[in-house]
Design a protein around this motif. Structure first.
Motif, PDB file in Angstrom:
ATOM      1  N   ALA A 285       0.830  -1.195   0.000  1.00 58.05           N
ATOM      2  CA  ALA A 285       0.000   0.000   0.000  1.00 58.05           C
ATOM      3  C   ALA A 285       0.869   1.250   0.000  1.00 58.05           C
ATOM      4  O   ALA A 285       2.042   1.226   0.380  1.00 58.05           O
ATOM      5  CB  ALA A 285      -0.910   0.002   1.229  1.00 58.05           C
ATOM      6  N   LEU A 286       0.283   2.347  -0.434  1.00 58.99           N
ATOM      7  CA  LEU A 286       0.924   3.649  -0.336  1.00 58.99           C
ATOM      8  C   LEU A 286       0.613   4.244   1.032  1.00 58.99           C
ATOM      9  O   LEU A 286      -0.333   3.839   1.710  1.00 58.99           O
ATOM     10  CB  LEU A 286       0.395   4.579  -1.430  1.00 58.99           C
ATOM     11  CG  LEU A 286       0.577   4.107  -2.879  1.00 58.99           C
ATOM     12  CD1 LEU A 286      -0.145   5.064  -3.814  1.00 58.99           C
ATOM     13  CD2 LEU A 286       2.040   4.002  -3.230  1.00 58.99           C
ATOM     14  N   SER A 287       1.412   5.198   1.438  1.00 57.80           N
ATOM     15  CA  SER A 287       1.069   5.933   2.648  1.00 57.80           C
ATOM     16  C   SER A 287      -0.156   6.791   2.356  1.00 57.80           C
ATOM     17  O   SER A 287      -0.522   7.023   1.189  1.00 57.80           O
ATOM     18  CB  SER A 287       2.238   6.819   3.082  1.00 57.80           C
ATOM     19  OG  SER A 287       2.412   7.890   2.164  1.00 57.80           O
ATOM     20  N   ALA A 288      -0.800   7.285   3.406  1.00 62.02           N
ATOM     21  CA  ALA A 288      -1.988   8.129   3.215  1.00 62.02           C
ATOM     22  C   ALA A 288      -1.633   9.373   2.411  1.00 62.02           C
ATOM     23  O   ALA A 288      -2.401   9.814   1.545  1.00 62.02           O
ATOM     24  CB  ALA A 288      -2.568   8.521   4.577  1.00 62.02           C
ATOM     25  N   GLU A 289      -0.459   9.952   2.660  1.00 60.30           N
ATOM     26  CA  GLU A 289      -0.041  11.157   1.944  1.00 60.30           C
ATOM     27  C   GLU A 289       0.202  10.858   0.471  1.00 60.30           C
ATOM     28  O   GLU A 289      -0.182  11.647  -0.409  1.00 60.30           O
ATOM     29  CB  GLU A 289       1.224  11.742   2.576  1.00 60.30           C
ATOM     30  CG  GLU A 289       1.043  12.290   3.979  1.00 60.30           C
ATOM     31  CD  GLU A 289       0.932  11.186   5.038  1.00 60.30           C
ATOM     32  OE1 GLU A 289       1.304  10.019   4.732  1.00 60.30           O
ATOM     33  OE2 GLU A 289       0.462  11.481   6.148  1.00 60.30           O
ATOM     34  N   GLU A 290       0.844   9.716   0.177  1.00 60.63           N
ATOM     35  CA  GLU A 290       1.117   9.357  -1.214  1.00 60.63           C
ATOM     36  C   GLU A 290      -0.172   9.076  -1.971  1.00 60.63           C
ATOM     37  O   GLU A 290      -0.344   9.525  -3.118  1.00 60.63           O
ATOM     38  CB  GLU A 290       2.033   8.134  -1.255  1.00 60.63           C
ATOM     39  CG  GLU A 290       3.453   8.407  -0.775  1.00 60.63           C
ATOM     40  CD  GLU A 290       4.244   7.135  -0.524  1.00 60.63           C
ATOM     41  OE1 GLU A 290       5.487   7.219  -0.464  1.00 60.63           O
ATOM     42  OE2 GLU A 290       3.628   6.055  -0.375  1.00 60.63           O
ATOM     43  N   ALA A 291      -1.086   8.331  -1.348  1.00 54.62           N
ATOM     44  CA  ALA A 291      -2.353   8.016  -2.003  1.00 54.62           C
ATOM     45  C   ALA A 291      -3.161   9.286  -2.243  1.00 54.62           C
ATOM     46  O   ALA A 291      -3.789   9.452  -3.299  1.00 54.62           O
ATOM     47  CB  ALA A 291      -3.156   7.034  -1.147  1.00 54.62           C
ATOM     48  N   ARG A 292      -3.142  10.195  -1.283  1.00 54.66           N
ATOM     49  CA  ARG A 292      -3.872  11.460  -1.434  1.00 54.66           C
ATOM     50  C   ARG A 292      -3.291  12.276  -2.582  1.00 54.66           C
ATOM     51  O   ARG A 292      -4.021  12.916  -3.349  1.00 54.66           O
ATOM     52  CB  ARG A 292      -3.826  12.250  -0.128  1.00 54.66           C
ATOM     53  CG  ARG A 292      -4.808  13.432  -0.096  1.00 54.66           C
ATOM     54  CD  ARG A 292      -4.762  14.146   1.239  1.00 54.66           C
ATOM     55  NE  ARG A 292      -5.111  13.243   2.327  1.00 54.66           N
ATOM     56  CZ  ARG A 292      -4.259  12.867   3.289  1.00 54.66           C
ATOM     57  NH1 ARG A 292      -3.013  13.316   3.294  1.00 54.66           N
ATOM     58  NH2 ARG A 292      -4.653  12.062   4.243  1.00 54.66           N
ATOM     59  N   ALA A 293      -1.967  12.249  -2.727  1.00 51.89           N
ATOM     60  CA  ALA A 293      -1.330  12.987  -3.815  1.00 51.89           C
ATOM     61  C   ALA A 293      -1.768  12.445  -5.171  1.00 51.89           C
ATOM     62  O   ALA A 293      -2.080  13.218  -6.090  1.00 51.89           O
ATOM     63  CB  ALA A 293       0.195  12.911  -3.677  1.00 51.89           C
ATOM     64  N   VAL A 294      -1.811  11.130  -5.299  1.00 49.75           N
ATOM     65  CA  VAL A 294      -2.256  10.530  -6.561  1.00 49.75           C
ATOM     66  C   VAL A 294      -3.706  10.900  -6.844  1.00 49.75           C
ATOM     67  O   VAL A 294      -4.065  11.257  -7.980  1.00 49.75           O
ATOM     68  CB  VAL A 294      -2.103   8.995  -6.518  1.00 49.75           C
ATOM     69  CG1 VAL A 294      -2.708   8.367  -7.769  1.00 49.75           C
ATOM     70  CG2 VAL A 294      -0.641   8.601  -6.399  1.00 49.75           C
TER      71      VAL A 294
END
Length: 309
Positions: A116-125
C-alpha cells in the motif's frame, strides 16, 4: 543416459515449444539437480528403467533436499514443474513407463503481501495526478488531467479494481446529490454497492464538465479520441505522475485499492465490512491486509521506540 535425455528434452523444448533461453537455462539446471539427487539416492546414474520406476516419494525427497539447501517455495515449485515436464517427455518420446505422479502436489507459494501507499502518497495521486499533463504534448490535456484525478480518486476512495472503474458508463457516474452508493459489477459478474466520498463525487463532476455530454450507455472514462479508456493508458499515466512526484515504484492503480483497504483497517474498520467493500469472495483474501497493517505498526515502532535499534 540421464544427461543425454536432458539434452534431448531441452532441444525439444526449444524447437517444439519455443521456450526462451532463460527457461531453458533454468529447466536444464533443475533437471540436472534432480538427476544428481537420483544418482546419490539410487547409488548410480539412473537409466530409463530406473526413471520409469520412480515414485512420488522420490520427488518429495528431492524437494525436501532442495528446501534444506535454501530453495524458496517458488523455486521448488518451478523445479517440480521442470521435472514433471522432463519425465512426461520421456514417457511420450522414449517409451518410458508412465509415472503415478498425478496426486503429487507442489509447494504453494504464499500470496504476496499487498503493498500500500502511505496516506499522503495516495492522497497525492488522488488529487494531483493531472499535473503530469502540465508538460508535454497531449491531445486533450484538460480532459485527460481531470479524468485521471477522477479515476484515481475513485480507485482510492472506493477501492475499485481498475477494470471495474473503466467498465462504468456515464449513467453510473456518482455525482454530488446522486445515489448514496455506486453499484459495481465485480469478478464473476457479482454486483456490490460501494459508498462514494463527496470529494470523489466532486472530482467526477469536474471531469464531466470538460469531458463533454454523452448518452447514459457511453463509457464514463474515455481516452483522447473518445473511446473507452484502456487500462494500459491509465497505468502509463500513473507512471508519469509517479516519476513527477517521486513516488515509489509500487504506486500503481491496483496499489490504490490496496491502500483503500489498508487505511480503512488502520482506522479501525471491521474486516468483514472491508471484504464486502472490496468484493472478495473469501475472507482469507481480505485477511492479507492485516499483515500490511502489522508491518506498518512495526515500522512505526522501529522508527519511534528508543530501544528498537
Amino acid at each position: 543416459m540421464g544427461d543425454q535425455a536432458r539434452t534431448a528434452w531441452l532441444a525439444w523444448l526449444a524447437r517444439e515449444r519455443r521456450a526462451s533461453a532463460n527457461t531453458l537455462e533454468a529447466y536444464g539446471r533443475d533437471v540436472a539437480e534432480f538427476l544428481g539427487f537420483l544418482a546419490r539416492h539410487l547409488g548410480g546414474e539412473p537409466d530409463l528403467a530406473a526413471l520409469g520406476a520412480l515414485r512420488p516419494a522420490d520427488l518429495r525427497g528431492f524437494l525436501a533436499e532442495r528446501a534444506a539447501q535454501g530453495d524458496s517455495t517458488a523455486t521448488r515449485a518451478r523445479r517440480l514443474a521442470a521435472v514433471r515436464g522432463f519425465l512426461r517427455y520421456l514417457t511420450r518420446h522414449h517409451g518410458m513407463a508412465a509415472l503415478p505422479l498425478g496426486a503429487l502436489r507442489g509447494p504453494r507459494p504464499k500470496p504476496p503481501i499487498p503493498r500500500a501507499l502511505s496516506a499522503e502518497e495516495a492522497r497525492a495521486v488522488a488529487t494531483e495526478a493531472g499535473d503530469a499533463y502540465a508538460t508535454g504534448r497531449h491531445e486533450r490535456p484538460a480532459m485527460q488531467a481531470a479524468r485521471d484525478v477522477a479515476l484515481f480518486a475513485l480507485l482510492y476512495g472506493a477501492g475499485l479494481r481498475i477494470a471495474e472503474a473503466l467498465a462504468l458508463n456515464l449513467g453510473d457516474a456518482p455525482l454530488p446529490g446522486g445515489e448514496a452508493a455506486l453499484r459495481v459489477m465485480g469478478k464473476g459478474a457479482k454486483p456490490r454497492l460501494v459508498p462514494v466520498l463527496p470529494a470523489v463525487r466532486e472530482a467526477i463532476a469536474a471531469y464531466l464538465r470538460v469531458r463533454g455530454p454523452g448518452a447514459p450507455g457511453d463509457p464514463l472514462f474515455i481516452g483522447a479520441r473518445g473511446r473507452r479508456l484502456d487500462a494500459a493508458v491509465a497505468q502509463r499515466a500513473l507512471r508519469a505522475f509517479r516519476r513527477l512526484a517521486n513516488l515509489p515504484e509500487h504506486a500503481t492503480p491496483h496499489a490504490l485499492r490496496h491502500s483503500f483497504a489498508t487505511h480503512l483497517l488502520g482506522g479501525g474498520a471491521d474486516l468483514r465490512a472491508i471484504q464486502e467493500l472490496l468484493g472478495h469472495a473469501s475472507l482469507s483474501t481480505t485477511q492479507r491486509y492485516t499483515a500490511v497493517d502489522a508491518e506498518a505498526l512495526l515500522a512505526t515502532w522501529r522508527r519511534a521506540h528508543p530501544r528498537a535499534g
